[in-house]
Design a protein around this motif. Structure first.
Motif, PDB file in Angstrom:
ATOM      1  N   GLU A  11       3.351  -5.523   3.786  1.00 30.24           N
ATOM      2  CA  GLU A  11       3.016  -6.483   4.835  1.00 30.24           C
ATOM      3  C   GLU A  11       2.979  -7.884   4.244  1.00 30.24           C
ATOM      4  N   VAL A  12       3.251  -8.886   5.078  1.00 29.93           N
ATOM      5  CA  VAL A  12       3.064 -10.274   4.662  1.00 29.93           C
ATOM      6  C   VAL A  12       1.987 -10.881   5.538  1.00 29.93           C
ATOM      7  N   GLU A  13       1.149 -11.686   4.915  1.00 28.53           N
ATOM      8  CA  GLU A  13       0.100 -12.408   5.624  1.00 28.53           C
ATOM      9  C   GLU A  13       0.492 -13.877   5.640  1.00 28.53           C
ATOM     10  N   ILE A  52      -2.272 -13.930  10.087  1.00 30.02           N
ATOM     11  CA  ILE A  52      -2.032 -12.590  10.620  1.00 30.02           C
ATOM     12  C   ILE A  52      -1.122 -11.865   9.633  1.00 30.02           C
ATOM     13  N   CYS A  53      -1.034 -10.557   9.777  1.00 26.80           N
ATOM     14  CA  CYS A  53      -0.164  -9.750   8.930  1.00 26.80           C
ATOM     15  C   CYS A  53       0.929  -9.128   9.787  1.00 26.80           C
ATOM     16  N   VAL A  54       2.158  -9.171   9.271  1.00 30.71           N
ATOM     17  CA  VAL A  54       3.303  -8.518   9.923  1.00 30.71           C
ATOM     18  C   VAL A  54       4.073  -7.765   8.848  1.00 30.71           C
ATOM     19  N   TYR A  57       0.857  -1.176   0.000  1.00 29.05           N
ATOM     20  CA  TYR A  57       0.000   0.000   0.000  1.00 29.05           C
ATOM     21  C   TYR A  57       0.897   1.230   0.000  1.00 29.05           C
ATOM     22  N   ASP A  58       0.323   2.360  -0.366  1.00 32.27           N
ATOM     23  CA  ASP A  58       1.083   3.601  -0.373  1.00 32.27           C
ATOM     24  C   ASP A  58       1.165   4.141   1.044  1.00 32.27           C
ATOM     25  N   HIS A  59       2.368   4.145   1.591  1.00 34.76           N
ATOM     26  CA  HIS A  59       2.596   4.619   2.959  1.00 34.76           C
ATOM     27  C   HIS A  59       2.489   6.139   3.017  1.00 34.76           C
ATOM     28  N   ASP A  60       1.748   6.630   3.996  1.00 37.41           N
ATOM     29  CA  ASP A  60       1.611   8.064   4.234  1.00 37.41           C
ATOM     30  C   ASP A  60       2.494   8.445   5.416  1.00 37.41           C
TER      31      ASP A  60
END
Length: 167
Positions: A145-147, A135-137, A32-35
């Protein structure tokens, strides 16, 4: 909006995705685009991916009796330092110096992954992770992130499962 990639696309990505691929562990990458203005990396990830914050886990580095230790807890809560110390047989825990955490793990704050770290650190995964199929980390970079299954994360990091998070 988060974008999903299959593991084959992520193999050359970060040390975390390389470690997952090398281990043959099933995972999905979410980008995702980090803000940079967002006040919480973890909350931002949950919102961008449309995932409940209790399934998105943040990776924190603490100092337990002089040894750096990784704590993986839901982004919806906080780390209980006393419980972390107890989980690894220690007496006292404090949050690690951010520069030491970055230097030791090889990742930047907000992108520290429990996987593929430069130096393997003791790891404790909050036992609430077991309530979820996945889970996502962090995958090792802000906005990535990886799920994966909590059991796979625990195996790959040799993590102890313990109640170290609090709401």
């Amino acid at each position: 909006m988060a974008k999903k990639q299959k593991k084959s696309q992520a193999a050359g990505g970060t040390p975390a995705t390389v470690a997952l691929t090398a281990a043959g562990t099933p995972f999905t990458v979410h980008s995702y685009d980090h803000d940079p203005a967002h006040p919480s990396y973890g909350q931002e990830a949950a919102e961008a991916m449309g995932v409940s914050p209790d399934r998105v886990f943040k990776t924190l580095v603490a100092d337990v009796d002089g040894a750096l230790t990784v704590a993986v807890v839901p982004v919806a809560g906080t780390l209980n330092l006393k419980a972390l110390a107890t989980a690894v047989g220690g007496k006292r825990a404090t949050m690690a110096d951010p520069a030491a955490a970055e230097r030791t793990t090889g990742y930047v704050r907000g992108g520290i992954s429990p996987l593929g770290q430069r130096k393997k650190l003791r790891t404790v995964l909050d036992d609430s992770a077991s309530a979820h199929a996945t889970i996502c980390v962090s995958a090792g970079r802000r906005g990535l992130e990886v799920e994966l299954a909590p059991a796979d994360l625990a195996t790959l990091t040799a993590a102890v499962l313990a109640p170290i998070g609090r709401e």
